[in-house]
Motif scaffolding. Structure first.
Motif, short mmCIF file in Angstrom:
data_model
loop_
_atom_site.label_atom_id
_atom_site.label_comp_id
_atom_site.label_asym_id
_atom_site.label_seq_id
_atom_site.Cartn_x
_atom_site.Cartn_y
_atom_site.Cartn_z
N VAL A 151 -2.98 5.41 9.43
CA VAL A 151 -2.01 4.74 8.56
C VAL A 151 -1.93 5.46 7.22
CG1 VAL A 151 -1.55 2.63 7.26
CG2 VAL A 151 -2.23 2.49 9.66
N PHE A 152 -3.09 5.80 6.65
CA PHE A 152 -3.08 6.55 5.38
C PHE A 152 -2.49 7.94 5.58
CE2 PHE A 152 -5.13 9.30 2.19
CZ PHE A 152 -4.70 8.65 1.04
N PHE A 153 -2.79 8.56 6.70
CA PHE A 153 -2.22 9.86 7.05
C PHE A 153 -0.69 9.80 7.04
CE2 PHE A 153 -0.52 12.39 10.64
CZ PHE A 153 -0.82 13.67 10.20
N SER A 154 -0.15 8.75 7.63
CA SER A 154 1.31 8.58 7.67
C SER A 154 1.89 8.42 6.27
CB SER A 154 1.66 7.37 8.54
OG SER A 154 3.05 7.14 8.55
N GLN A 155 1.22 7.62 5.44
CA GLN A 155 1.71 7.42 4.07
C GLN A 155 1.73 8.72 3.29
OE1 GLN A 155 -0.95 5.57 1.38
NE2 GLN A 155 0.59 5.07 -0.14
N MET A 156 0.65 9.49 3.37
CA MET A 156 0.55 10.71 2.57
C MET A 156 1.51 11.79 3.06
SD MET A 156 -1.49 10.13 0.11
CE MET A 156 -1.77 11.79 -0.51
N PRO A 441 4.22 0.57 -0.24
CA PRO A 441 3.02 0.93 0.53
C PRO A 441 1.81 1.25 -0.34
CG PRO A 441 4.94 2.04 1.43
CD PRO A 441 5.38 1.41 0.15
N ALA A 442 2.05 1.90 -1.50
CA ALA A 442 0.94 2.24 -2.39
C ALA A 442 0.24 0.98 -2.89
CB ALA A 442 1.44 3.07 -3.56
N ALA A 504 11.07 -2.45 0.57
CA ALA A 504 9.73 -2.83 1.03
C ALA A 504 9.60 -2.66 2.54
CB ALA A 504 9.43 -4.27 0.62
N ALA A 505 10.62 -3.10 3.26
CA ALA A 505 10.58 -2.99 4.72
C ALA A 505 10.54 -1.53 5.17
CB ALA A 505 11.79 -3.71 5.33
N ALA A 506 11.34 -0.69 4.51
CA ALA A 506 11.36 0.73 4.87
C ALA A 506 10.02 1.40 4.55
CB ALA A 506 12.49 1.44 4.13
N GLY A 507 9.44 1.05 3.39
CA GLY A 507 8.14 1.62 3.03
C GLY A 507 7.06 1.21 4.00
N MET A 508 7.07 -0.07 4.39
CA MET A 508 6.06 -0.54 5.33
C MET A 508 6.28 0.06 6.71
SD MET A 508 4.02 -2.23 3.55
CE MET A 508 3.00 -2.92 4.85
N SER A 509 7.53 0.40 7.05
CA SER A 509 7.77 1.03 8.35
C SER A 509 7.11 2.41 8.42
CB SER A 509 9.27 1.15 8.61
OG SER A 509 9.87 2.11 7.74
N VAL A 515 0.56 3.52 12.65
CA VAL A 515 0.02 2.74 13.77
C VAL A 515 0.48 3.34 15.09
CG1 VAL A 515 -0.06 0.47 14.85
CG2 VAL A 515 -0.04 0.66 12.35
N VAL A 516 1.76 3.75 15.16
CA VAL A 516 2.28 4.37 16.37
C VAL A 516 1.55 5.69 16.66
CG1 VAL A 516 4.32 5.42 17.43
CG2 VAL A 516 4.55 3.31 16.10
N TYR A 517 1.34 6.48 15.60
CA TYR A 517 0.62 7.75 15.77
C TYR A 517 -0.80 7.50 16.28
CZ TYR A 517 -1.50 12.24 14.57
OH TYR A 517 -2.17 13.44 14.62
N TRP A 518 -1.45 6.48 15.72
CA TRP A 518 -2.81 6.13 16.16
C TRP A 518 -2.83 5.75 17.63
CZ3 TRP A 518 -4.04 1.04 17.69
CH2 TRP A 518 -5.40 0.82 17.98
N ALA A 519 -1.86 4.94 18.07
CA ALA A 519 -1.83 4.49 19.45
C ALA A 519 -1.64 5.66 20.41
CB ALA A 519 -0.71 3.47 19.63
#
Length: 558
Positions: A151-156, A441-442, A504-509, A515-519
């Protein structure tokens, strides 16, 4: 060598595959298996007092190119001091309704930044390695295994770009060159040139890049100090200025903005909006935590540099606002759509100085921000490559022969994402929407970090220790401030704000994509390929994720 960090295997089924790993890794797994049974995970005990000279990510260059206290201070200052202090004071004053309340709001922003620093300082001194929140979140949220890492990987990766400051640099360069209405296309071209030159300098001449952000950091401090001193001189009558100013005649008196049509002025909604803008103007105080492995004697450097930088910025911000109010009438500050620093220069030095000097100063401020953000984010990208979330070969590539190790591919990835954001979206609201995506997200990530610290401090089984301890009221205050940043945009004016909700919704997506990458990466592909992803320790004390074939000898890198 510093004692290595202890991690647990990603899947318990990897037990049967230990024989496929190297002798060193075998020993590592045996060691940490015993420690996991005892309930001990990554704590301050994992690093001896000399850990600072041995980066945990394998990025050891023998101390060459390391950042000392001065460079670490400017690394933080350059990210904190951007365009906010030159433009945000007008909106803060308008929402607060009085000069005194607006200055107190800026002081409150500094205090809230100190609460965040307290949380990150405890984590940073306990886990002295690059990566920032990545390390702290991994220490707390260990299950589902690797989920928080992805999840952090995706954010960064998706949101860790420098597009906003690059574009601001382009716009202000064109303003300084005399363009009253600069072309958006040309501004974007200048922005792309800005990030390209910065990445090339960081790659080819890393020491020059460090000197540049030191110089620009000093430049920002000098500019703000100049504004402060000029404002004080104006109050004492030593500097002539245009107009009779009485902003401080009754500092907490209602300035009448509400009766002029701005209903939120001086209300709870107005104060909430003002505080939100102030907090955003202080962003960047955690920048040194991303590059702890690049610091010389990291525990001492971080412990000194972080408080010094934040206290210094707070003092400068508060006094700069006092200076603005000493020279410019508060009604003019609040109602003007132009940058408040421009009004300040115009009243003290005349229209020509205000029009020409300010855009140049702000452009250099943006350039300093781009330098330090690219420096920090490249090191985080390097961490991802070292561990295997990005191609591991990226961690070892160097553009030129040098005694100083440079995360070239980390810089290149940061450049690529920034250029895509600068060039792909259409102009207008869609572009500003993308630029602001990381805000929500931050706030979530920071809230999770602080909440995790409370858990570690109060659960004895975690055996958490750090040379510094953040007091519970301080940590809770930081948690509350992030909850405030998450909730306020959604309930502004008593109802849901459509734009804020969509942002907010776009940032959280973007976090959801982690999560998708993790799965896929840690569950689906291992199931298809009949392998386990195992966390193994490296010779330098870091961690790497490797693929271990089930029931077969040998391992393949993830």
């Amino acid at each position: 060598m510093a004692e290595a960090t202890v991690y647990e295997p990603v899947r318990s089924s990897a037990e049967s595959s230990r024989s496929s790993l190297s002798e060193h890794t075998l020993a590592s797994f045996d060691d940490f298996s015993n420690e996991v049974d005892d309930g001990e995970y990554l704590t301050a005990r994992s690093f001896d007092d000399e850990a600072g000279s041995a980066p945990a990510d394998g990025f050891d260059d023998g101390g060459k190119g390391k950042l000392g206290i001065t460079s670490a201070v400017f690394l933080i200052l350059n990210k904190m001091i951007g365009t906010g202090i030159f433009s945000t004071p007008s909106g803060v004053l308008l929402n607060c309704g009085s000069a005194g309340a607006s200055v107190l709001m800026w002081l409150a922003g500094g205090v809230l930044s100190m609460t965040g620093m307290s949380v990150f300082l405890e984590f940073g001194l306990a886990i002295p390695k690059s990566g920032g929140e990545k390390n702290y979140l991994e220490r707390v949220y260990r299950r589902p295994r690797l989920l928080i890492t992805c999840v952090f990987f995706s954010q960064m990766i998706l949101l860790g770009f420098s597009a906003s400051n690059c574009l601001a640099f382009g716009r202000y360069v064109l303003f300084a060159a005399g363009a009253d209405e600069p072309s958006e296309t040309i501004a974007r071209a200048v922005a792309v040139s800005c990030i390209s030159v910065v990445v090339l300098v960081q790659s080819l001449r890393p020491n020059l890049g460090t000197r540049l952000f030191n110089v620009l950091g000093m430049f920002k401090v000098v500019v703000l100090a100049f504004i402060v001193c000029t404002g004080m001189a104006a109050v004492l009558g030593l500097v002539p200025h245009d107009g009779d100013v009485n902003s401080w005649s009754d500092v907490f008196a209602d300035s009448g903005f509400a009766s002029d049509g701005f209903a939120a002025s001086g209300t709870s909604v107005g104060y909430a909006t003002a505080l939100m803008r102030v907090v955003y103007s202080y962003r960047g105080w955690e920048n040194a935590n991303y590059v702890v492995s690049e610091l010389r004697d990291p525990r001492r450097t971080l412990a000194v540099a972080a408080p010094l930088a934040i206290v210094g910025v707070t003092v400068l911000y508060v006094l700069a606002n006092v200076a603005y109010l000493a020279v410019i009438p508060r009604q003019e500050i609040a109602r003007s759509g132009v940058i408040v620093a421009g009004l300040f220069f115009r009243r003290v030095f005349g229209a020509s100085a205000g029009a020409r000097v300010l855009p140049f100063l702000v452009a250099l401020s943006n350039l300093g921000n781009v330098l330090v953000v690219s420096y920090a984010h490249a090191r985080v990208n390097h961490e991802f490559a070292s561990e295997g979330l990005l191609p591991r070969q990226w961690a070892n590539w160097k553009l030129v022969a040098s005694d100083v190790n440079v995360p070239v591919m980390g810089l290149g990835l940061h450049w690529l994402i920034t250029v895509i954001v600068l060039t792909a979206p259409p102009s207008g609201e869609a572009y500003e929407f993308i630029i602001d995506l990381n805000t929500y997200p931050a706030a979530w990530m920071n809230m999770l970090v602080a909440s995790g610290l409370v858990y570690l401090q109060h659960r004895k089984a975690e055996h958490w220790r750090s040379p510094f301890r953040s007091l519970l009221p301080v940590t809770v205050t930081y948690i509350a401030s992030n909850v405030f940043l998450m909730v306020t945009p959604l309930v502004m004016n008593g109802g849901t704000s459509g734009n804020a909700a969509v942002t907010a919704a776009a940032g959280m997506s973007c976090l959801g994509m982690g999560v998708v990458y993790w799965a896929i990466w840690s569950r689906l592909l291992p199931w298809i390929g009949s392998y386990d992803i195992v966390a193994a320790r490296t010779d330098t004390g870091g961690v790497r994720y490797v693929k271990v074939k089930r029931g077969q000898e040998g391992s393949i890198e993830a």
